[in-house]
Design an enzyme around this catalytic site. Structure first.
Site, PDB file in Angstrom:
ATOM      1  N   ASN A 154      61.132 -38.148   5.850  1.00  0.00           N
ATOM      2  CA  ASN A 154      60.319 -37.082   6.431  1.00  0.00           C
ATOM      3  C   ASN A 154      60.010 -36.052   5.348  1.00  0.00           C
ATOM      4  O   ASN A 154      60.867 -35.710   4.551  1.00  0.00           O
ATOM      5  CB  ASN A 154      61.084 -36.442   7.591  1.00  0.00           C
ATOM      6  CG  ASN A 154      60.361 -35.286   8.248  1.00  0.00           C
ATOM      7  OD1 ASN A 154      60.967 -34.267   8.559  1.00  0.00           O
ATOM      8  ND2 ASN A 154      59.065 -35.408   8.471  1.00  0.00           N
ATOM      9  N   GLY A 155      58.764 -35.575   5.353  1.00  0.00           N
ATOM     10  CA  GLY A 155      58.377 -34.524   4.421  1.00  0.00           C
ATOM     11  C   GLY A 155      57.175 -34.904   3.582  1.00  0.00           C
ATOM     12  O   GLY A 155      57.197 -35.898   2.854  1.00  0.00           O
ATOM     13  N   ASP A 156      56.101 -34.115   3.713  1.00  0.00           N
ATOM     14  CA  ASP A 156      54.894 -34.259   2.888  1.00  0.00           C
ATOM     15  C   ASP A 156      54.158 -35.576   3.106  1.00  0.00           C
ATOM     16  O   ASP A 156      53.619 -36.165   2.162  1.00  0.00           O
ATOM     17  CB  ASP A 156      55.227 -34.090   1.399  1.00  0.00           C
ATOM     18  CG  ASP A 156      55.718 -32.689   1.063  1.00  0.00           C
ATOM     19  OD1 ASP A 156      55.687 -31.827   1.960  1.00  0.00           O
ATOM     20  OD2 ASP A 156      56.142 -32.465  -0.086  1.00  0.00           O
TER      21      ASP A 156
ATOM     22  N   PRO B 268      59.538 -34.241  16.636  1.00  0.00           N
ATOM     23  CA  PRO B 268      59.463 -33.243  17.705  1.00  0.00           C
ATOM     24  C   PRO B 268      59.122 -31.877  17.123  1.00  0.00           C
ATOM     25  O   PRO B 268      59.723 -31.448  16.138  1.00  0.00           O
ATOM     26  CB  PRO B 268      60.874 -33.263  18.300  1.00  0.00           C
ATOM     27  CG  PRO B 268      61.743 -33.807  17.216  1.00  0.00           C
ATOM     28  CD  PRO B 268      60.893 -34.747  16.427  1.00  0.00           C
ATOM     29  N   MET B 269      58.136 -31.219  17.723  1.00  0.00           N
ATOM     30  CA  MET B 269      57.737 -29.893  17.281  1.00  0.00           C
ATOM     31  C   MET B 269      57.614 -28.998  18.509  1.00  0.00           C
ATOM     32  O   MET B 269      56.891 -29.326  19.461  1.00  0.00           O
ATOM     33  CB  MET B 269      56.408 -29.941  16.515  1.00  0.00           C
ATOM     34  CG  MET B 269      56.512 -30.657  15.175  1.00  0.00           C
ATOM     35  SD  MET B 269      54.925 -30.767  14.287  1.00  0.00           S
ATOM     36  CE  MET B 269      54.151 -32.135  15.151  1.00  0.00           C
ATOM     37  N   ALA B 270      58.344 -27.872  18.493  1.00  0.00           N
ATOM     38  CA  ALA B 270      58.387 -26.973  19.647  1.00  0.00           C
ATOM     39  C   ALA B 270      56.991 -26.480  19.983  1.00  0.00           C
ATOM     40  O   ALA B 270      56.244 -26.026  19.119  1.00  0.00           O
ATOM     41  CB  ALA B 270      59.312 -25.794  19.355  1.00  0.00           C
TER      42      ALA B 270
ATOM     43  N   GLY C  41      55.378 -35.003  10.962  1.00  0.00           N
ATOM     44  CA  GLY C  41      55.296 -33.764  11.732  1.00  0.00           C
ATOM     45  C   GLY C  41      53.984 -33.054  11.494  1.00  0.00           C
ATOM     46  O   GLY C  41      52.958 -33.370  12.092  1.00  0.00           O
ATOM     47  N   ARG C  42      53.994 -32.091  10.558  1.00  0.00           N
ATOM     48  CA  ARG C  42      52.832 -31.218  10.372  1.00  0.00           C
ATOM     49  C   ARG C  42      51.560 -31.973   9.992  1.00  0.00           C
ATOM     50  O   ARG C  42      50.453 -31.508  10.274  1.00  0.00           O
ATOM     51  CB  ARG C  42      53.152 -30.170   9.304  1.00  0.00           C
ATOM     52  CG  ARG C  42      54.239 -29.170   9.706  1.00  0.00           C
ATOM     53  CD  ARG C  42      54.634 -28.291   8.523  1.00  0.00           C
ATOM     54  NE  ARG C  42      55.247 -29.067   7.456  1.00  0.00           N
ATOM     55  CZ  ARG C  42      55.258 -28.712   6.180  1.00  0.00           C
ATOM     56  NH1 ARG C  42      54.658 -27.597   5.804  1.00  0.00           N
ATOM     57  NH2 ARG C  42      55.849 -29.456   5.272  1.00  0.00           N
TER      58      ARG C  42
ATOM     59  N   CYS D  69      67.065 -28.175  11.955  1.00  0.00           N
ATOM     60  CA  CYS D  69      66.266 -26.983  12.205  1.00  0.00           C
ATOM     61  C   CYS D  69      66.648 -25.848  11.245  1.00  0.00           C
ATOM     62  O   CYS D  69      67.822 -25.509  11.111  1.00  0.00           O
ATOM     63  CB  CYS D  69      66.447 -26.524  13.642  1.00  0.00           C
ATOM     64  SG  CYS D  69      65.450 -25.077  14.066  1.00  0.00           S
TER      65      CYS D  69
END
Length: 378
Positions: free
Chosen positions: A210-212, A22-24, A234-235, A107
């Site tokens: 999660n991450g990279d 989830p990303m705002a 995410g990103r 967060c």
């Protein structure tokens, strides 16, 4: 080791062990639909606050919009009060028909950690347990699994992830996702995949890493290296929804690396804008689309004037006219493969916390404030 082909969260089965973080302001119904069109997985609604939902805040309710084809509704919930979180979980199950609830304990945004929420909260082990227990108790009658997302800790001197995993398991959580950074790191530096592996080895519930994860090969490498049951992305998917196509193929045993031409990227941009307009109306949908332009065009030769014009687009007709000016045959910029996307920033010298927050680790006696509009993803 063989790769997992699916993910089990309680009674919920996810066909590919991939979760959209989830990303705002990003993972609204339109973006979730766009990503789901590319490949199977679990697509999580942008974070909402428990207090806002319980008290009927209109902005909070407006965020709980689902696409007509969104058969598996997944929502991330933020909260610092066990009772409110429990009530919010029940509302999500009873009134919105969600199939999965994720609790945000990751967060790093200062306005959230300042109140003891997000990535700061797991320091209070007792409070963390109570929040998880209330959420699980509320969701269990509806057979809805509850998971949690967290970080390694507040900083390297105040790590919480192993305790958080134990507490999540004891409270009945279906899984725990770990972003391999501390709150102090925010999105800077490199994610610590070894911590994900350590957590996976210490609990019996599924651990999601999660991450990279910038390419499908990164997801495969993370799972092989850590023993994680799946990944949270995410990103890495910003301006690249087709990453989920690559991920689905990778966990299906295929090696796929989508390299779309600029014409194919333009078609994806048009589809994204179209979905936003369907859900929000044309004016607001086009405004929402503007933030995605730089991500879609990252590395391509499109000039500054074109980017500025796309960043001001106010109708689908105007978007069509601009996209038609792009060179449809331009190759995807290979230099962008494996490169970080989205925010990165610098590590924080000090995490903003409530006064005396680190003095003890129980937290059951503390009363925390909770804004109705707090936070982003973890």
């Amino acid at each position: 080791m063989s790769l997992p082909s699916s993910l089990a969260l309680g009674s919920l089965r996810v066909d590919t062990p991939v979760v959209l973080a989830p990303m705002a302001g990003i993972t609204n119904a339109a973006y979730r639909r766009l990503c789901a069109e590319q490949g199977a997985g679990l697509y999580v609604c942008e974070m909402i606050t428990s207090r806002g939902l319980v008290e009927g805040d209109q902005h909070t309710r407006d965020m709980l919009v689902f696409d007509e084809l969104e058969t598996t509704r997944s929502v991330q919930l933020y909260g610092t009060d066990p009772v409110y979180v429990g009530k919010a979980a029940e509302i999500l199950c009873a009134e919105y028909g969600v199939a999965h609830i994720d609790l945000n304990f990751g967060c790093p945004v200062p306005k959230v950690t300042r109140k003891g929420g997000g990535g700061a909260l797991p320091w209070k082990r007792g409070l963390l347990g109570r929040i998880l227990e209330h959420a699980v108790a509320a969701a269990t009658p509806y057979d809805v699994p509850v998971t949690m997302k967290t970080r390694k800790g507040i900083d390297e001197d105040h790590l919480t992830y192993l305790d958080a995993g134990r507490i999540a398991q004891e409270a009945g959580a279906a899984a725990i996702a770990l972003h391999g950074r501390t709150v102090a790191q925010a999105y800077s530096g490199e994610a610590d995949w070894d911590a994900i592996g350590e957590l996976a080895a210490s609990v019996d519930i599924p651990v999601l890493g999660n991450g990279d994860i910038w390419e499908a090969a990164d997801a495969v490498r993370m799972v092989e290296q850590t023993g994680a049951a799946g990944v949270v992305v995410g990103r890495g998917c910003l301006g690249r929804p087709w990453l989920f196509r690559d991920l689905a193929a990778a966990f299906g045993g295929e090696q796929v690396e989508t390299l779309p031409t600029l014409g194919e990227v333009a078609a994806m941009m048009r589809r994204h804008a179209e979905l936003l307009c369907q859900h929000m109306g044309e004016e607001r949908g086009c405004k929402e689309f503007r933030k995605h332009v730089s991500w879609y065009l990252k590395g391509f030769a499109a000039g500054g004037q074109m980017r500025r014009s796309l960043g001001l687009v106010d109708s689908l007709a105007a978007l069509d006219a601009l996209l038609a000016e792009l060179d449809p045959d331009e190759a995807f910029p290979a230099s962008e493969l494996g490169a970080p996307r989205g925010r990165q920033g610098s590590p924080r010298s000090k995490v903003v916390l409530p006064e005396g927050w680190l003095d003890e680790t129980d937290g059951l006696g503390c009363v925390l404030a909770e804004d109705a509009d707090s936070g982003t993803g973890g």
